[in-house]
Design a protein around this motif. Structure first.
Motif, PDB file in Angstrom:
ATOM      1  N   GLU A   1      21.263   4.597   4.200  1.00  0.00           N
ATOM      2  CA  GLU A   1      20.391   3.435   4.315  1.00  0.00           C
ATOM      3  C   GLU A   1      18.998   3.762   4.849  1.00  0.00           C
ATOM      4  N   GLY A   2      18.723   5.025   5.140  1.00  0.00           N
ATOM      5  CA  GLY A   2      17.427   5.397   5.687  1.00  0.00           C
ATOM      6  C   GLY A   2      16.356   5.497   4.617  1.00  0.00           C
ATOM      7  N   VAL A   3      15.120   5.472   5.041  1.00  0.00           N
ATOM      8  CA  VAL A   3      13.990   5.611   4.128  1.00  0.00           C
ATOM      9  C   VAL A   3      12.912   6.478   4.769  1.00  0.00           C
ATOM     10  N   THR A   4      12.097   7.074   3.921  1.00  0.00           N
ATOM     11  CA  THR A   4      10.864   7.716   4.341  1.00  0.00           C
ATOM     12  C   THR A   4       9.744   6.920   3.688  1.00  0.00           C
ATOM     13  N   ILE A   5       8.797   6.494   4.495  1.00  0.00           N
ATOM     14  CA  ILE A   5       7.688   5.670   4.013  1.00  0.00           C
ATOM     15  C   ILE A   5       6.495   6.554   3.687  1.00  0.00           C
ATOM     16  N   TRP A   6       5.820   6.245   2.615  1.00  0.00           N
ATOM     17  CA  TRP A   6       4.588   6.918   2.197  1.00  0.00           C
ATOM     18  C   TRP A   6       3.533   5.831   2.060  1.00  0.00           C
TER      19      TRP A   6
ATOM     20  N   GLY B   1       0.768  -1.234   0.000  1.00  0.00           N
ATOM     21  CA  GLY B   1       0.000   0.000   0.000  1.00  0.00           C
ATOM     22  C   GLY B   1       0.796   1.277   0.000  1.00  0.00           C
ATOM     23  N   GLY B   2       2.100   1.190  -0.132  1.00  0.00           N
ATOM     24  CA  GLY B   2       2.906   2.408  -0.107  1.00  0.00           C
ATOM     25  C   GLY B   2       4.240   2.191  -0.782  1.00  0.00           C
ATOM     26  N   MET B   3       5.153   3.090  -0.496  1.00  0.00           N
ATOM     27  CA  MET B   3       6.499   2.958  -1.047  1.00  0.00           C
ATOM     28  C   MET B   3       7.505   3.552  -0.083  1.00  0.00           C
ATOM     29  N   ALA B   4       8.755   3.208  -0.288  1.00  0.00           N
ATOM     30  CA  ALA B   4       9.841   3.705   0.551  1.00  0.00           C
ATOM     31  C   ALA B   4      10.758   4.577  -0.308  1.00  0.00           C
ATOM     32  N   PHE B   5      11.017   5.801   0.178  1.00  0.00           N
ATOM     33  CA  PHE B   5      11.954   6.716  -0.473  1.00  0.00           C
ATOM     34  C   PHE B   5      13.292   6.608   0.247  1.00  0.00           C
TER      35      PHE B   5
ATOM     36  N   ALA C   1      -5.851   5.647  15.652  1.00  0.00           N
ATOM     37  CA  ALA C   1      -6.651   5.805  16.877  1.00  0.00           C
ATOM     38  C   ALA C   1      -5.748   5.934  18.101  1.00  0.00           C
ATOM     39  N   PRO C   2      -6.141   6.741  19.064  1.00  0.00           N
ATOM     40  CA  PRO C   2      -7.465   7.331  19.251  1.00  0.00           C
ATOM     41  C   PRO C   2      -7.684   8.620  18.480  1.00  0.00           C
ATOM     42  N   SER C   3      -6.746   9.058  17.662  1.00  0.00           N
ATOM     43  CA  SER C   3      -6.932  10.260  16.866  1.00  0.00           C
ATOM     44  C   SER C   3      -8.004  10.023  15.806  1.00  0.00           C
ATOM     45  N   THR C   4      -8.769  11.042  15.508  1.00  0.00           N
ATOM     46  CA  THR C   4      -9.746  10.970  14.421  1.00  0.00           C
ATOM     47  C   THR C   4      -9.204  11.673  13.176  1.00  0.00           C
ATOM     48  N   SER C   5      -7.978  12.126  13.229  1.00  0.00           N
ATOM     49  CA  SER C   5      -7.339  12.801  12.108  1.00  0.00           C
ATOM     50  C   SER C   5      -7.127  11.802  10.961  1.00  0.00           C
ATOM     51  N   PRO C   6      -7.223  12.259   9.705  1.00  0.00           N
ATOM     52  CA  PRO C   6      -7.025  11.355   8.567  1.00  0.00           C
ATOM     53  C   PRO C   6      -5.557  11.154   8.185  1.00  0.00           C
ATOM     54  N   PHE C   7      -4.637  11.638   9.008  1.00  0.00           N
ATOM     55  CA  PHE C   7      -3.217  11.490   8.689  1.00  0.00           C
ATOM     56  C   PHE C   7      -2.413  11.223   9.961  1.00  0.00           C
ATOM     57  N   MET C   8      -1.203  10.744   9.766  1.00  0.00           N
ATOM     58  CA  MET C   8      -0.260  10.580  10.870  1.00  0.00           C
ATOM     59  C   MET C   8       1.150  10.730  10.294  1.00  0.00           C
ATOM     60  N   VAL C   9       2.003  11.422  11.038  1.00  0.00           N
ATOM     61  CA  VAL C   9       3.399  11.579  10.636  1.00  0.00           C
ATOM     62  C   VAL C   9       4.249  10.708  11.547  1.00  0.00           C
ATOM     63  N   ASN C  10       5.203  10.014  10.959  1.00  0.00           N
ATOM     64  CA  ASN C  10       6.160   9.193  11.684  1.00  0.00           C
ATOM     65  C   ASN C  10       7.468   9.973  11.696  1.00  0.00           C
TER      66      ASN C  10
END
Length: 128
Positions: free
Chosen positions: A51-56, A36-40, A67-76
């Motif tokens: 060797e690091g990645v950012t996941i989308w 469902g995503g990709m790694a940059f 959850a418990p957030s009702t926000s449609p996004f989350m940042v890691n």
């Protein structure tokens, strides 16, 4: 203590995840994988080997991962010392989730910001 060292991932919900993934793949050339995503891949001062990645990732609209957030996004956010930062955030009165997960993908913890957005903290495994 160093706190956040970078962005580890951007996660958001979509009304039609499959169609949205296909749009990103077709129009922006993003190689969306079966999960469902990709790694940059990237390199930075805390990761000189690159060797690091950012996941989308696009999530289903009814996913409870944020959850418990009702926000449609989350940042890691990448961190250098997860356990140390979690202890510090608790001392500072932040709303930190009781669970911490450790796996071959690294260490994970969660905190809610003052506006109710769930934030994922990630200490990558050594070498990433």
């Amino acid at each position: 203590m160093k706190r956040v060292t970078g962005i580890g991932g951007i996660f958001f919900k979509a009304k039609d995840p499959a169609a949205l993934r296909a749009w990103y793949q077709k129009h922006l050339g993003m190689n969306v994988e079966a999960w469902g995503g990709m790694a940059f891949p990237w390199a930075g001062p805390d990761n000189p080997k690159g060797e690091g990645v950012t996941i989308w990732t696009v999530f289903d609209p009814d996913s409870t991962y944020f959850a418990p957030s009702t926000s449609p996004f989350m940042v890691n956010y990448r961190v250098a010392d997860l356990h140390g930062l979690v202890a510090l955030l608790r001392e500072e009165g932040c709303n930190v989730d009781a669970k911490v997960e450790e796996s071959e993908y690294g260490k994970f913890a969660w905190v809610m910001d003052p506006e109710g957005n769930r934030i994922e903290l990630w200490e990558p495994p050594p070498g990433q």
